[in-house]
Scaffold this active site. Structure first.
Site, PDB file in Angstrom:
ATOM      1  N   LYS A  11      -0.549 -12.939  -4.055  1.00  0.00           N
ATOM      2  CA  LYS A  11      -1.994 -12.520  -3.631  1.00  0.00           C
ATOM      3  C   LYS A  11      -2.962 -12.990  -4.823  1.00  0.00           C
ATOM      4  O   LYS A  11      -2.532 -13.917  -5.843  1.00  0.00           O
ATOM      5  CB  LYS A  11      -2.720 -11.042  -3.108  1.00  0.00           C
ATOM      6  CG  LYS A  11      -1.780 -10.350  -2.233  1.00  0.00           C
ATOM      7  CD  LYS A  11      -1.741  -9.045  -1.753  1.00  0.00           C
ATOM      8  CE  LYS A  11      -1.517  -7.806  -0.982  1.00  0.00           C
ATOM      9  NZ  LYS A  11      -1.915  -6.833   0.147  1.00  0.00           N
ATOM     10  N   TYR A  51      -1.565 -10.669   9.764  1.00  0.00           N
ATOM     11  CA  TYR A  51      -2.525  -8.668   9.445  1.00  0.00           C
ATOM     12  C   TYR A  51      -2.837  -8.326  10.650  1.00  0.00           C
ATOM     13  O   TYR A  51      -3.784  -7.554  10.324  1.00  0.00           O
ATOM     14  CB  TYR A  51      -3.006  -8.727   8.254  1.00  0.00           C
ATOM     15  CG  TYR A  51      -2.740  -8.829   6.629  1.00  0.00           C
ATOM     16  CD1 TYR A  51      -1.403  -7.920   5.745  1.00  0.00           C
ATOM     17  CD2 TYR A  51      -3.222  -9.764   5.559  1.00  0.00           C
ATOM     18  CE1 TYR A  51      -1.094  -7.810   4.999  1.00  0.00           C
ATOM     19  CE2 TYR A  51      -2.890  -9.684   4.347  1.00  0.00           C
ATOM     20  CZ  TYR A  51      -1.833  -8.941   4.017  1.00  0.00           C
ATOM     21  OH  TYR A  51      -1.458  -8.506   2.619  1.00  0.00           O
ATOM     22  N   PHE A  59     -10.429  -1.713   7.016  1.00  0.00           N
ATOM     23  CA  PHE A  59     -10.607  -3.011   5.372  1.00  0.00           C
ATOM     24  C   PHE A  59      -9.815  -4.132   6.155  1.00  0.00           C
ATOM     25  O   PHE A  59      -9.649  -5.227   5.076  1.00  0.00           O
ATOM     26  CB  PHE A  59      -9.797  -2.140   4.285  1.00  0.00           C
ATOM     27  CG  PHE A  59      -8.301  -1.891   4.886  1.00  0.00           C
ATOM     28  CD1 PHE A  59      -7.083  -2.724   5.170  1.00  0.00           C
ATOM     29  CD2 PHE A  59      -7.759  -0.299   5.282  1.00  0.00           C
ATOM     30  CE1 PHE A  59      -5.663  -2.816   5.752  1.00  0.00           C
ATOM     31  CE2 PHE A  59      -6.130  -0.136   5.498  1.00  0.00           C
ATOM     32  CZ  PHE A  59      -5.650  -1.362   5.891  1.00  0.00           C
ATOM     33  N   ARG A  87      10.121  -3.080  -2.151  1.00  0.00           N
ATOM     34  CA  ARG A  87       8.810  -2.115  -1.695  1.00  0.00           C
ATOM     35  C   ARG A  87       8.801  -1.351  -3.419  1.00  0.00           C
ATOM     36  O   ARG A  87       8.321  -1.188  -3.873  1.00  0.00           O
ATOM     37  CB  ARG A  87       8.773  -1.641  -0.885  1.00  0.00           C
ATOM     38  CG  ARG A  87       9.261  -2.459   0.095  1.00  0.00           C
ATOM     39  CD  ARG A  87       9.479  -1.984   1.304  1.00  0.00           C
ATOM     40  NE  ARG A  87       7.993  -0.378   1.773  1.00  0.00           N
ATOM     41  CZ  ARG A  87       6.415  -1.016   2.057  1.00  0.00           C
ATOM     42  NH1 ARG A  87       6.636  -2.527   1.879  1.00  0.00           N
ATOM     43  NH2 ARG A  87       5.782  -0.122   1.850  1.00  0.00           N
ATOM     44  N   THR A  93       1.079   0.703  -2.541  1.00  0.00           N
ATOM     45  CA  THR A  93       0.118   0.475  -2.182  1.00  0.00           C
ATOM     46  C   THR A  93      -0.875   0.472  -3.496  1.00  0.00           C
ATOM     47  O   THR A  93      -1.841  -0.750  -3.562  1.00  0.00           O
ATOM     48  CB  THR A  93       0.226   0.413  -1.027  1.00  0.00           C
ATOM     49  OG1 THR A  93       0.326   0.705  -0.254  1.00  0.00           O
ATOM     50  CG2 THR A  93      -1.516  -0.701  -0.502  1.00  0.00           C
ATOM     51  N   ARG A 104       2.400  -3.351  -9.030  1.00  0.00           N
ATOM     52  CA  ARG A 104       1.464  -2.689  -8.955  1.00  0.00           C
ATOM     53  C   ARG A 104       0.105  -1.824 -10.079  1.00  0.00           C
ATOM     54  O   ARG A 104      -0.540  -1.803 -10.239  1.00  0.00           O
ATOM     55  CB  ARG A 104       0.800  -1.864  -7.738  1.00  0.00           C
ATOM     56  CG  ARG A 104       1.154  -3.252  -6.402  1.00  0.00           C
ATOM     57  CD  ARG A 104       1.478  -2.714  -5.274  1.00  0.00           C
ATOM     58  NE  ARG A 104       1.735  -3.564  -4.121  1.00  0.00           N
ATOM     59  CZ  ARG A 104       2.069  -3.343  -3.015  1.00  0.00           C
ATOM     60  NH1 ARG A 104       2.993  -2.031  -2.698  1.00  0.00           N
ATOM     61  NH2 ARG A 104       1.283  -3.960  -1.886  1.00  0.00           N
ATOM     62  N   ASN A 114      -3.894  -5.641  -5.020  1.00  0.00           N
ATOM     63  CA  ASN A 114      -2.615  -5.271  -5.655  1.00  0.00           C
ATOM     64  C   ASN A 114      -1.620  -6.548  -5.987  1.00  0.00           C
ATOM     65  O   ASN A 114      -0.453  -5.581  -5.659  1.00  0.00           O
ATOM     66  CB  ASN A 114      -1.899  -4.401  -4.748  1.00  0.00           C
ATOM     67  CG  ASN A 114      -2.095  -4.588  -3.354  1.00  0.00           C
ATOM     68  OD1 ASN A 114      -2.360  -5.688  -2.583  1.00  0.00           O
ATOM     69  ND2 ASN A 114      -1.957  -3.966  -2.389  1.00  0.00           N
ATOM     70  N   HIS A 117       2.298  -8.709  -1.656  1.00  0.00           N
ATOM     71  CA  HIS A 117       2.920  -7.926  -0.047  1.00  0.00           C
ATOM     72  C   HIS A 117       3.823  -8.000  -0.440  1.00  0.00           C
ATOM     73  O   HIS A 117       5.122  -9.229  -0.530  1.00  0.00           O
ATOM     74  CB  HIS A 117       2.114  -8.854   0.720  1.00  0.00           C
ATOM     75  CG  HIS A 117       2.881  -8.455   1.737  1.00  0.00           C
ATOM     76  ND1 HIS A 117       2.220  -7.429   2.820  1.00  0.00           N
ATOM     77  CD2 HIS A 117       3.933  -9.850   2.294  1.00  0.00           C
ATOM     78  CE1 HIS A 117       3.021  -7.470   3.886  1.00  0.00           C
ATOM     79  NE2 HIS A 117       3.757  -7.946   3.626  1.00  0.00           N
ATOM     80  N   GLU A 128       7.775 -11.763   9.681  1.00  0.00           N
ATOM     81  CA  GLU A 128       7.182 -11.983   8.766  1.00  0.00           C
ATOM     82  C   GLU A 128       7.483 -13.961   7.739  1.00  0.00           C
ATOM     83  O   GLU A 128       6.555 -14.388   7.805  1.00  0.00           O
ATOM     84  CB  GLU A 128       6.614 -11.484   7.228  1.00  0.00           C
ATOM     85  CG  GLU A 128       5.936 -10.007   7.581  1.00  0.00           C
ATOM     86  CD  GLU A 128       5.530  -8.768   6.313  1.00  0.00           C
ATOM     87  OE1 GLU A 128       4.585  -8.459   6.949  1.00  0.00           O
ATOM     88  OE2 GLU A 128       6.218  -9.085   5.946  1.00  0.00           O
TER      89      GLU A 128
HETATM   90  P1  CMP Z   1       0.010  -5.454   1.874  1.00  0.00           P
HETATM   91  O1  CMP Z   1       0.829  -4.099   1.902  1.00  0.00           O
HETATM   92  O2  CMP Z   1      -0.734  -6.555   1.456  1.00  0.00           O
HETATM   93  O3  CMP Z   1      -0.366  -4.905   3.447  1.00  0.00           O
HETATM   94  C1  CMP Z   1      -2.044  -4.490   3.567  1.00  0.00           C
HETATM   95  C2  CMP Z   1      -2.836  -4.479   2.888  1.00  0.00           C
HETATM   96  O4  CMP Z   1      -4.565  -3.860   3.166  1.00  0.00           O
HETATM   97  C3  CMP Z   1      -2.434  -3.604   2.207  1.00  0.00           C
HETATM   98  O5  CMP Z   1      -1.668  -4.462   0.738  1.00  0.00           O
HETATM   99  C4  CMP Z   1      -3.430  -3.693   0.848  1.00  0.00           C
HETATM  100  O6  CMP Z   1      -3.755  -4.499  -0.455  1.00  0.00           O
HETATM  101  C5  CMP Z   1      -5.149  -3.717   1.510  1.00  0.00           C
HETATM  102  N1  CMP Z   1      -5.640  -2.775   1.964  1.00  0.00           N
HETATM  103  C6  CMP Z   1      -7.427  -2.477   1.446  1.00  0.00           C
HETATM  104  N2  CMP Z   1      -7.934  -1.080   1.620  1.00  0.00           N
HETATM  105  C7  CMP Z   1      -6.473  -0.866   1.792  1.00  0.00           C
HETATM  106  C8  CMP Z   1      -6.480   0.910   1.965  1.00  0.00           C
HETATM  107  N3  CMP Z   1      -7.595   1.763   2.296  1.00  0.00           N
HETATM  108  N4  CMP Z   1      -4.842   1.122   2.626  1.00  0.00           N
HETATM  109  C9  CMP Z   1      -3.903   0.180   2.880  1.00  0.00           C
HETATM  110  N5  CMP Z   1      -4.241  -0.468   2.723  1.00  0.00           N
HETATM  111  C10 CMP Z   1      -4.835  -1.535   2.353  1.00  0.00           C
END
Ligand code: CMP
Length: 143
Positions: A11, A51, A59, A87, A93, A104, A114, A117, A128
């Site tokens: 990212k 997304y 968010f 993962r 996350t 992470r 973070n 992805h 994807e």
């Molecule tokens: P990702 O795995 O890319 O999928 C969705 C992204 O939303 C997640 O990683 C986070 O970086 C972002 N995100 C921001 N806020 C939140 C939240 N409260 N809960 C989950 N994902 C979040």
């Protein structure tokens, strides 16, 4: 064990902090092979589309704004159980909840910034990967 492919994104914070090599090192050390890669500046529409499942989440707007804030590195990883292996390497996350030694936990600043992805299922990985790459872009490393 199943040979799988998964979509991974370094990212904007990861690219900005010069962590592409560090992230790739972890993939490769774990036996995942990069079979396609592209650095991209996502458009608003591309980020929103990618997304789309999170469209209704509070968010979403900030997530899209962050994902277009700078270039990302998008790659397809191939290997045994690539989806779950990636993962595990990424960790939870929220970096505060991620196990020590994960990408992470070690490198991320917040749940939004973070670093990476990764697809969360084989089915989503297929979608994807197709979102960013044509079949001809992939260079299988398993022959
Ligand atoms: P990702 O795995 O890319 O999928 C969705 C992204 O939303 C997640 O990683 C986070 O970086 C972002 N995100 C921001 N806020 C939140 C939240 N409260 N809960 C989950 N994902 C979040």
């Amino acid at each position: 064990m199943a040979l799988e492919r998964t979509l991974s994104i370094v990212k904007p914070d990861g690219v900005q902090k010069n962590l592409i090599g560090e992230v790739y090192r972890r993939f490769e050390q774990a036996g995942l092979r990069v079979v396609a890669a592209r650095m991209m500046q996502l458009s608003q529409a591309q980020a929103e589309g990618f997304y789309a499942v999170h469209r209704e989440r509070p968010f979403f707007k900030d997530l899209v704004k962050y994902m277009v804030s700078g270039p990302v590195m998008v790659q397809v990883l191939e290997g045994e159980n690539a989806v779950s292996k990636n993962r595990e390497l990424m960790g939870a996350t929220d970096p505060k909840k991620a196990d020590k030694g994960t990408i992470r936990a070690d490198l991320a600043a917040s749940i939004e910034e973070n670093v990476v992805h990764g697809s969360d299922s084989v089915e989503n990985a297929k979608n994807e990967i197709a979102y960013f790459f044509a079949a001809a872009d992939l260079c299988p490393r398993t022959r």
